[in-house]
Design a protein around this motif. Sequence first.
Motif, PDB file in Angstrom:
ATOM      1  N   VAL A 123      -9.776 -13.618   7.091  1.00  0.00           N
ATOM      2  CA  VAL A 123     -10.594 -12.629   6.690  1.00  0.00           C
ATOM      3  C   VAL A 123      -9.957 -11.563   5.954  1.00  0.00           C
ATOM      4  O   VAL A 123     -10.356 -10.826   5.019  1.00  0.00           O
ATOM      5  CB  VAL A 123     -11.411 -11.874   7.849  1.00  0.00           C
ATOM      6  N   GLU A 124      -8.676 -11.228   6.410  1.00  0.00           N
ATOM      7  CA  GLU A 124      -7.832 -10.358   5.891  1.00  0.00           C
ATOM      8  C   GLU A 124      -7.254 -10.755   4.246  1.00  0.00           C
ATOM      9  O   GLU A 124      -7.368  -9.785   3.358  1.00  0.00           O
ATOM     10  CB  GLU A 124      -6.314 -10.124   6.869  1.00  0.00           C
ATOM     11  N   VAL A 160      -9.091 -12.414   2.499  1.00  0.00           N
ATOM     12  CA  VAL A 160     -10.294 -12.251   1.459  1.00  0.00           C
ATOM     13  C   VAL A 160     -10.409 -10.807   1.197  1.00  0.00           C
ATOM     14  O   VAL A 160     -10.796 -10.528   0.089  1.00  0.00           O
ATOM     15  CB  VAL A 160     -11.614 -12.841   1.893  1.00  0.00           C
ATOM     16  N   ARG A 161     -10.437  -9.950   2.260  1.00  0.00           N
ATOM     17  CA  ARG A 161     -10.452  -8.775   2.054  1.00  0.00           C
ATOM     18  C   ARG A 161      -9.635  -7.849   1.183  1.00  0.00           C
ATOM     19  O   ARG A 161      -9.827  -6.983   0.517  1.00  0.00           O
ATOM     20  CB  ARG A 161     -10.513  -7.848   3.512  1.00  0.00           C
ATOM     21  N   ALA A 181     -11.287  -8.630  -1.988  1.00  0.00           N
ATOM     22  CA  ALA A 181     -12.511  -7.938  -2.003  1.00  0.00           C
ATOM     23  C   ALA A 181     -12.767  -7.016  -0.930  1.00  0.00           C
ATOM     24  O   ALA A 181     -13.243  -7.340   0.051  1.00  0.00           O
ATOM     25  CB  ALA A 181     -13.705  -9.105  -1.975  1.00  0.00           C
ATOM     26  N   PRO A 182     -12.034  -5.870  -1.014  1.00  0.00           N
ATOM     27  CA  PRO A 182     -12.011  -4.767   0.124  1.00  0.00           C
ATOM     28  C   PRO A 182     -13.421  -4.332   0.592  1.00  0.00           C
ATOM     29  O   PRO A 182     -13.344  -4.184   1.835  1.00  0.00           O
ATOM     30  CB  PRO A 182     -11.388  -3.417  -0.711  1.00  0.00           C
ATOM     31  N   ASP A 183     -14.492  -4.566  -0.107  1.00  0.00           N
ATOM     32  CA  ASP A 183     -15.829  -4.088   0.429  1.00  0.00           C
ATOM     33  C   ASP A 183     -16.555  -5.473   1.024  1.00  0.00           C
ATOM     34  O   ASP A 183     -17.716  -5.347   1.276  1.00  0.00           O
ATOM     35  CB  ASP A 183     -16.703  -3.302  -0.392  1.00  0.00           C
ATOM     36  N   GLY A 184     -15.643  -6.407   1.011  1.00  0.00           N
ATOM     37  CA  GLY A 184     -16.699  -7.718   1.266  1.00  0.00           C
ATOM     38  C   GLY A 184     -16.992  -8.516   0.010  1.00  0.00           C
ATOM     39  O   GLY A 184     -16.817  -7.939  -0.911  1.00  0.00           O
ATOM     40  N   ASP A 240     -19.012 -12.178   8.779  1.00  0.00           N
ATOM     41  CA  ASP A 240     -18.939 -10.651   8.699  1.00  0.00           C
ATOM     42  C   ASP A 240     -18.512 -10.267   7.412  1.00  0.00           C
ATOM     43  O   ASP A 240     -18.508  -8.933   7.106  1.00  0.00           O
ATOM     44  CB  ASP A 240     -17.769 -10.204   9.584  1.00  0.00           C
ATOM     45  N   LEU A 241     -17.863 -11.009   6.523  1.00  0.00           N
ATOM     46  CA  LEU A 241     -17.597 -10.571   4.964  1.00  0.00           C
ATOM     47  C   LEU A 241     -18.532 -10.225   4.101  1.00  0.00           C
ATOM     48  O   LEU A 241     -18.667  -9.672   2.899  1.00  0.00           O
ATOM     49  CB  LEU A 241     -16.798 -11.711   4.290  1.00  0.00           C
TER      50      LEU A 241
END
Length: 334
Positions: free
Chosen positions: A219-220, A222-223, A226-229, A247-248
């Motif tokens: 998840v980290e 990917v964020r 894409a900081p906002d998911g 949750d992304l």
Amino acid sequence: MPAAPAALGSLRNDLQREGEGHMAKAYVFTRHGGPEVEALVDLEPPEPGPGELLIAVRAAGVNPVDFRLRGGYRRPGQAPAELPEVLGSEAAGVVARTGPGVEGFAVGDAVFGSTLTGGYAEYTLLPVAVAAHKPAGLSFAEAATLPVAAATAYDGVRQLALPAGATLLVTGAGGGVGGNAVRLARHWGLRVIGTASEGKKDVVESLGAVHVAPGPGLVERVRALAPDGVDGVFDLVGGEHLRTVADLVADRTKLITAGGKQIVAELGGSAVARARDAATLEAVAELAAADVLRPHITATYPLDRAGEALRTVETGHALGKVVIEVGVVSPVPG
């Protein structure tokens, strides 16, 4: 050059005789279980019923669903297996006979589609509802890979309906469906992040996606990109991997899967809605002929080595598509 009328008539006569009065080779499972229940046997070619084509198979795609069916899985609404059951869900070949009421197809036509009686065989049936003419620019092997992986990817990316410039996360991007999903998404103007093992990093990046390794910290990672998911998730892995990436995406209607159907429902998403129709096959064939969905075939096997072909996919060692070529003895790459 088109065949002369006399030559075409001879071809049609030969094809009409094929499948009549003799046995044909088929690779089957004799009961539910593992590889030990598989066998190459002689079977009578099936008889085409209303709306069906009997084809002389030239190539069959190999997919994970094949060994799952062998193990006892049945698709929703699918009848119990009639043993022995021929393996294989997709095939390409030449029409040998047509069933009653068939229009738009004739003996001698090169076609491909989803099989009714299994593709690992010299002859199989294609329902015309899930069959299409093979474009001249595609080989039989290439066409045989389209009905499962390419069509699933096409249905899924269309279902998400993301606008150009949106970010799509594809899990399992190094597989058959995932790779096609990446190709389509990039073709339609999406930014793509793809999860896959490190061994498939080069493949994923060659398709135009940003590669992210699965596992702890996914998840980290990917964020960080894409900081906002992300705007959508197309999952091909299921299980905890699906739970992790859910949750992304804020809008759970943009969370779809081709694997973890029960889990995705719990998460507020949905399964890929498969069209399973001739129009979809025609669309993916056009995209393949235009090199957007050109299949990446990495290994071909003759019918008498169908078990080896299925093991390559079942063990997860396949990069790209594995194909069984019927009537053609081909060396195994590598």
